[in-house]
Design a protein around this motif. Structure first.
Motif, PDB file in Angstrom:
ATOM      1  N   LEU A   1      28.863  -0.331  19.736  1.00 19.44           N
ATOM      2  CA  LEU A   1      28.942  -1.363  20.851  1.00 19.44           C
ATOM      3  C   LEU A   1      27.783  -2.683  20.080  1.00 19.44           C
ATOM      4  CD1 LEU A   1      28.946  -2.847  23.382  1.00 19.44           C
ATOM      5  CD2 LEU A   1      27.090  -1.732  24.043  1.00 19.44           C
ATOM      6  N   ALA A   2      28.336  -3.910  19.654  1.00 17.67           N
ATOM      7  CA  ALA A   2      27.793  -4.813  19.034  1.00 17.67           C
ATOM      8  C   ALA A   2      28.459  -6.299  19.995  1.00 17.67           C
ATOM      9  CB  ALA A   2      28.410  -5.200  17.839  1.00 17.67           C
ATOM     10  N   PHE A   3      26.664  -6.959  19.589  1.00 19.38           N
ATOM     11  CA  PHE A   3      26.966  -8.349  19.829  1.00 19.38           C
ATOM     12  C   PHE A   3      27.475  -9.198  18.464  1.00 19.38           C
ATOM     13  CE2 PHE A   3      26.408  -9.347  24.388  1.00 19.38           C
ATOM     14  CZ  PHE A   3      25.749  -7.687  25.009  1.00 19.38           C
ATOM     15  N   LEU A   4      27.921  -9.922  18.559  1.00 17.04           N
ATOM     16  CA  LEU A   4      28.041 -11.245  17.898  1.00 17.04           C
ATOM     17  C   LEU A   4      27.916 -12.964  18.385  1.00 17.04           C
ATOM     18  CD1 LEU A   4      28.307 -12.609  14.696  1.00 17.04           C
ATOM     19  CD2 LEU A   4      31.097 -12.552  15.424  1.00 17.04           C
ATOM     20  N   SER A   5      26.785 -14.150  18.195  1.00 12.46           N
ATOM     21  CA  SER A   5      26.549 -14.843  18.509  1.00 12.46           C
ATOM     22  C   SER A   5      26.751 -15.799  17.245  1.00 12.46           C
ATOM     23  CB  SER A   5      25.097 -15.518  19.112  1.00 12.46           C
ATOM     24  OG  SER A   5      23.862 -14.584  18.189  1.00 12.46           O
ATOM     25  N   SER A   6      27.756 -17.146  17.871  1.00 11.41           N
ATOM     26  CA  SER A   6      28.218 -17.627  16.820  1.00 11.41           C
ATOM     27  C   SER A   6      27.860 -19.094  16.851  1.00 11.41           C
ATOM     28  CB  SER A   6      29.686 -17.631  15.813  1.00 11.41           C
ATOM     29  OG  SER A   6      29.700 -17.897  15.153  1.00 11.41           O
ATOM     30  N   PRO A   7      27.033 -20.121  16.110  1.00  8.57           N
ATOM     31  CA  PRO A   7      26.840 -19.777  14.705  1.00  8.57           C
ATOM     32  C   PRO A   7      25.522 -19.272  14.751  1.00  8.57           C
ATOM     33  CG  PRO A   7      26.378 -21.889  15.936  1.00  8.57           C
ATOM     34  CD  PRO A   7      26.444 -21.632  16.776  1.00  8.57           C
ATOM     35  N   ILE A   8      25.541 -18.705  12.813  1.00  5.73           N
ATOM     36  CA  ILE A   8      24.372 -17.542  12.943  1.00  5.73           C
ATOM     37  C   ILE A   8      22.769 -18.350  13.230  1.00  5.73           C
ATOM     38  CG2 ILE A   8      24.772 -18.827  10.033  1.00  5.73           C
ATOM     39  CD1 ILE A   8      23.895 -16.008   9.125  1.00  5.73           C
ATOM     40  N   SER A   9      22.962 -20.346  12.976  1.00  2.00           N
ATOM     41  CA  SER A   9      22.125 -20.619  13.308  1.00  2.00           C
ATOM     42  C   SER A   9      22.065 -21.298  14.815  1.00  2.00           C
ATOM     43  CB  SER A   9      21.146 -21.112  12.980  1.00  2.00           C
ATOM     44  OG  SER A   9      20.938 -19.851  11.414  1.00  2.00           O
TER      45      SER A   9
ATOM     46  N   ALA B   1      31.108  -9.888  22.865  1.00  2.00           N
ATOM     47  CA  ALA B   1      30.812  -7.894  22.812  1.00  2.00           C
ATOM     48  C   ALA B   1      31.684  -7.044  22.534  1.00  2.00           C
ATOM     49  CB  ALA B   1      29.996  -7.836  24.428  1.00  2.00           C
ATOM     50  N   ALA B   2      31.734  -6.180  21.312  1.00  2.00           N
ATOM     51  CA  ALA B   2      32.753  -5.417  21.948  1.00  2.00           C
ATOM     52  C   ALA B   2      32.165  -3.884  22.202  1.00  2.00           C
ATOM     53  CB  ALA B   2      33.282  -5.761  20.000  1.00  2.00           C
ATOM     54  N   ALA B   3      33.128  -3.273  21.921  1.00  2.00           N
ATOM     55  CA  ALA B   3      32.854  -1.749  21.931  1.00  2.00           C
ATOM     56  C   ALA B   3      34.027  -0.717  22.029  1.00  2.00           C
ATOM     57  CB  ALA B   3      32.451  -1.656  23.919  1.00  2.00           C
ATOM     58  N   GLU B   4      33.303   0.564  21.582  1.00  2.00           N
ATOM     59  CA  GLU B   4      34.066   1.503  20.632  1.00  2.00           C
ATOM     60  C   GLU B   4      35.559   1.832  22.274  1.00  2.00           C
ATOM     61  OE1 GLU B   4      36.174   3.856  18.549  1.00  2.00           O
ATOM     62  OE2 GLU B   4      34.753   2.455  18.803  1.00  2.00           O
ATOM     63  N   LYS B   5      34.651   2.391  23.151  1.00  2.00           N
ATOM     64  CA  LYS B   5      35.301   2.477  24.421  1.00  2.00           C
ATOM     65  C   LYS B   5      35.650   1.893  25.698  1.00  2.00           C
ATOM     66  CE  LYS B   5      33.506   7.473  24.236  1.00  2.00           C
ATOM     67  NZ  LYS B   5      32.292   7.648  25.113  1.00  2.00           N
ATOM     68  N   PRO B   6      36.339   1.336  26.639  1.00  2.00           N
ATOM     69  CA  PRO B   6      36.863   0.622  28.039  1.00  2.00           C
ATOM     70  C   PRO B   6      35.807   1.119  28.774  1.00  2.00           C
ATOM     71  CG  PRO B   6      39.122   2.852  27.570  1.00  2.00           C
ATOM     72  CD  PRO B   6      37.811   2.855  26.949  1.00  2.00           C
TER      73      PRO B   6
ATOM     74  N   ALA C   1      34.761  -1.338  32.505  1.00  2.00           N
ATOM     75  CA  ALA C   1      34.603  -2.239  33.572  1.00  2.00           C
ATOM     76  C   ALA C   1      32.945  -2.937  33.124  1.00  2.00           C
ATOM     77  CB  ALA C   1      34.660  -1.450  34.749  1.00  2.00           C
ATOM     78  N   GLY C   2      33.177  -4.109  33.283  1.00  2.00           N
ATOM     79  CA  GLY C   2      32.097  -4.812  32.355  1.00  2.00           C
ATOM     80  C   GLY C   2      32.487  -6.490  32.324  1.00  2.00           C
ATOM     81  N   GLU C   3      31.450  -6.686  32.290  1.00  2.00           N
ATOM     82  CA  GLU C   3      31.176  -9.301  32.332  1.00  2.00           C
ATOM     83  C   GLU C   3      30.343  -8.874  31.665  1.00  2.00           C
ATOM     84  OE1 GLU C   3      31.622 -11.549  36.196  1.00  2.00           O
ATOM     85  OE2 GLU C   3      29.612 -10.751  36.044  1.00  2.00           O
ATOM     86  N   LEU C   4      30.672  -9.751  30.542  1.00  2.00           N
ATOM     87  CA  LEU C   4      29.500 -10.890  30.005  1.00  2.00           C
ATOM     88  C   LEU C   4      28.858 -11.959  30.438  1.00  2.00           C
ATOM     89  CD1 LEU C   4      28.529 -10.598  27.373  1.00  2.00           C
ATOM     90  CD2 LEU C   4      30.582 -11.693  26.173  1.00  2.00           C
ATOM     91  N   THR C   5      27.915 -11.988  30.160  1.00  2.00           N
ATOM     92  CA  THR C   5      27.294 -13.128  31.295  1.00  2.00           C
ATOM     93  C   THR C   5      26.970 -13.880  29.385  1.00  2.00           C
ATOM     94  OG1 THR C   5      25.375 -12.106  31.784  1.00  2.00           O
ATOM     95  CG2 THR C   5      27.472 -12.794  33.070  1.00  2.00           C
ATOM     96  N   ILE C   6      26.707 -15.146  30.269  1.00  2.00           N
ATOM     97  CA  ILE C   6      25.283 -16.054  28.967  1.00  2.00           C
ATOM     98  C   ILE C   6      24.796 -16.580  29.701  1.00  2.00           C
ATOM     99  CG2 ILE C   6      25.002 -18.033  26.648  1.00  2.00           C
ATOM    100  CD1 ILE C   6      28.313 -17.235  26.172  1.00  2.00           C
TER     101      ILE C   6
END
Length: 652
Positions: free
Chosen positions: A44-52, A63-68, A70-75
């Motif tokens: 499981l990992a997050f990546l925010s872009s740009p780097i700064s 947001a990436a995960a190894e397994k499927p 049910a979820g929601e990504l919020t900012i």
């Protein structure tokens, strides 16, 4: 399921692991065992872009995960209000969500992935983001081609696969193609790492036009450059004398290729643009000079991409023997978990494709793997996995074909880089997917296994056959573009294009490589065979299909043959004749001409002949140009058996 790494915490996942720890601390009623069981953070990992991030640039989050799940990504913005959200999980593995805030205000932001089925004490996984009010100073370079800030592991690999999938995403029935890879990378809507380094690096409009062998290296290097990850490439032979390709040297961003290089003739990629200077060191060697990498992080990367990598790799890099450790790619098992976006397919005859998406099987349609490839003229197109696009054969002289992943690279304690061996990959919990399975399969078993992976449930035979016709139609439409490019080339009052000798017709440089279509036509002939014989395939393997009750395989075969003829007759396409007028054919017309298409690849022939028009017919009246008789004679006597037998000859 791959084993879970117990002890390694990488920079890419540190922030959300801290968040998990805080959640567990704030809920003392949850036991350590409960947290460990429920909060499965592997991959499981997050990546925010740009780097700064700063308020003058869009804020993107993956947001990436190894397994499927049910979820929601919020900012969530500084005020605590939700600025963007997405519950649209993209199918994997990896499974991922993306969200974007076009104009974020300065302050403390948070990305949150809410996992609906997780235990209460670890349902929310968070990633803190600070958005600056002023534009930060962009990333800077150093001794290496680019600085290394992170390491390859399951989390960064998942982000890489998610980035690849997003880059080429579109509905499965949409035909995607671009004139150059740069058109894809410079598309802000597709490229989640657009201007990631804050240097306007994607607004320079660099000329990025990889061929099929370059493409996986270009994309891996681009992602590694943006993310600060290790990268390298091998110098390999193409294989000859009954031997598969071998890699003799390995260069990387910490140990670049020397400026003066001596290589065996035929081991480097043939080029028509005169990039290589110098004379022969001997009858079997060529000496050439690699221009120095310019100063500056972005100019240095662009040079490394289009000069060092492009001039250093070729299709032989992908066809190395399956058990060879000294390679850039390693073979994987034919499973859904292993065949991720970014996995390459090396066919035995020199073509390379890259997987970009898996489309699951539904009640109405078969499962599909989608891939992209590059062409000699720089075009990039998306296509589906099927027998007509992905050729397979078992011949040690051709090397190790099949699906392979890019070999992981790690940084050692002294700062140098090294590639993991096959044994290390197999034992590494972040990978664990080295496999020689494909080497044990004959041709039919390989395609049968892929059918099982794509569509685990029995297929409706009519729908499955219709999908094969659609794949053939896509392949024909791609050839329409190739033949038209050749027609436009000849329209400029060009002279006769020289035809290479022997097997070189499939692998050369210059106008023949760019506009003749021997490799494409060989694949098209194989694709036409697949469609013609599809009813026989259903009868051969009835257990694979949802056969109508009460009907024998032979009865189903007869019905499919009738349906196939009707389907081929209604599928139409048009091409431009020599005078620019349009002529329309059906797929059935094309299958009738299958024998004529065995000699339809020569750029010196008019478009009418390249589509199998009958001499003296109304269709052929506009033809004003034919290949020289000497070329046609050699094509008929020496080369036609290769196309008739649907095989490419071995290299000398």
């Amino acid at each position: 399921m791959l084993p879970v790494r117990q002890s390694s915490v990488r920079p890419a996942v540190t922030s959300f692991l801290i968040a998990l720890t805080l959640v567990a601390f704030l809920r003392p009623q949850a036991s350590a065992e409960e947290v460990a069981a429920a909060c499965d953070e592997f991959g499981l990992a997050f990546l925010s872009s740009p780097i700064s991030p700063w308020k003058g640039a869009p804020l993107r989050v993956i947001a990436a995960a190894e397994k499927p799940l049910a979820g929601e990504l919020t900012i969530i913005g500084p005020s605590g209000k939700i600025a963007a959200q997405s519950s649209d999980m993209q199918v994997g593995p990896p499974y991922f969500w993306t969200a974007e805030v076009p104009s974020p205000e300065a302050g403390a932001w948070q990305a949150k992935l809410t996992r609906q089925d997780a235990a209460a004490n670890c349902r929310d996984v968070t990633h803190d983001i600070t958005v600056a009010s002023e534009r930060p100073r962009g990333a800077s370079g150093g001794k290496n081609v680019w600085p290394i800030r992170d390491a390859w592991d399951r989390s960064t690999e998942n982000l890489y696969s998610a980035w690849i999938q997003k880059l080429f995403d579109a509905p499965v029935d949409e035909e995607l193609s671009w004139k150059a890879m740069g058109d894809v990378l410079h598309d802000e809507q597709r490229n989640l790492l657009f201007n990631h380094l804050g240097l306007n690096e994607d607004q320079t409009r660099a000329r990025i036009r990889p061929d099929c062998a370059d493409l996986p290296y270009f994309l891996r290097a681009y992602f590694a450059f943006k993310m600060g990850l290790p990268f390298g490439y091998a110098q390999c032979t193409r294989g000859d004398g009954g031997r598969p390709p071998r890699c003799t040297k390995w260069w990387n961003i910490a140990n670049e290729q020397p400026s003066t290089v001596v290589v065996n003739q035929g081991s480097r990629k043939a080029r028509s643009n005169g990039l290589f200077g110098g004379g022969s060191a001997s009858a079997s060697q060529v000496r050439y000079t690699v221009p120095q990498r310019p100063k500056g992080l972005v100019p240095g990367f662009q040079h490394y991409l289009v000069r060092s990598i492009a001039d250093g790799v070729h299709s032989g890099n992908g066809r190395t023997a399956a058990d060879d450790d000294n390679t850039d790619f390693y073979p994987v098992p034919l499973t859904r978990d292993a065949l991720r976006p970014g996995t390459i397919y090396a066919d035995p005859y020199g073509h390379i494709l890259m997987l970009v998406k898996r489309v699951p099987q539904t009640d109405d349609s078969a499962g599909v793997f989608l891939a992209v490839d590059g062409q000699p003229d720089g075009t990039v197109a998306r296509k589906r996995f099927w027998r007509g696009n992905f050729l397979f054969a078992q011949d040690p002289a051709l090397g190790g074909p099949g699906f392979k992943r890019i070999r992981p690279i790690e940084r050692t304690s002294n700062g140098s880089l090294r590639r993991l061996t096959n044994a290390e990959i197999k034992a590494d919990p972040d990978y664990g997917d080295f496999s020689l399975q494909q080497s044990t399969l004959d041709v039919e078993a390989f395609y049968d296994r892929m059918d099982d992976v794509m569509s685990p449930a029995p297929l409706d035979p009519v729908k499955a056959m219709t999908a094969a016709v659609t794949a053939l139609e896509e392949q024909v439409n791609a050839r329409v573009n190739s033949v038209e490019n050749g027609r436009e080339f000849l329209a400029g009052n060009r002279g006769t294009v020289a035809m290479p000798n022997g097997p070189s017709i499939f692998e050369t440089s210059g106008p023949w490589e760019n506009f003749a279509t021997p490799s494409r036509d060989l694949r098209l002939l194989i694709a036409m065979d697949v469609v013609r014989k599809y009813p026989e395939r259903v009868a051969r393997r009835p257990e694979r299909y949802a056969m109508p009750p009460g009907k024998t395989p032979d009865e189903v075969k007869a019905e499919l043959e009738e349906r196939l003829l009707a389907e081929l007759s209604k599928r139409k396409f048009s091409y431009k004749r020599s005078d620019g007028s349009s002529w329309t054919l059906s797929l059935d017309d094309l299958l009738v001409r299958i024998n004529d298409l065995e000699m339809a690849y020569n750029i010196n022939d008019c478009a009418e002949m390249r589509w199998g028009a009958l001499e003296g017919s109304e269709e052929a009246k506009t033809c004003k140009r034919r290949a020289p008789a000497s070329q046609r004679r050699i094509m008929a006597t020496d080369y036609r058996p290769w196309f008739n037998e649907r095989r490419r000859p071995p290299r000398g």
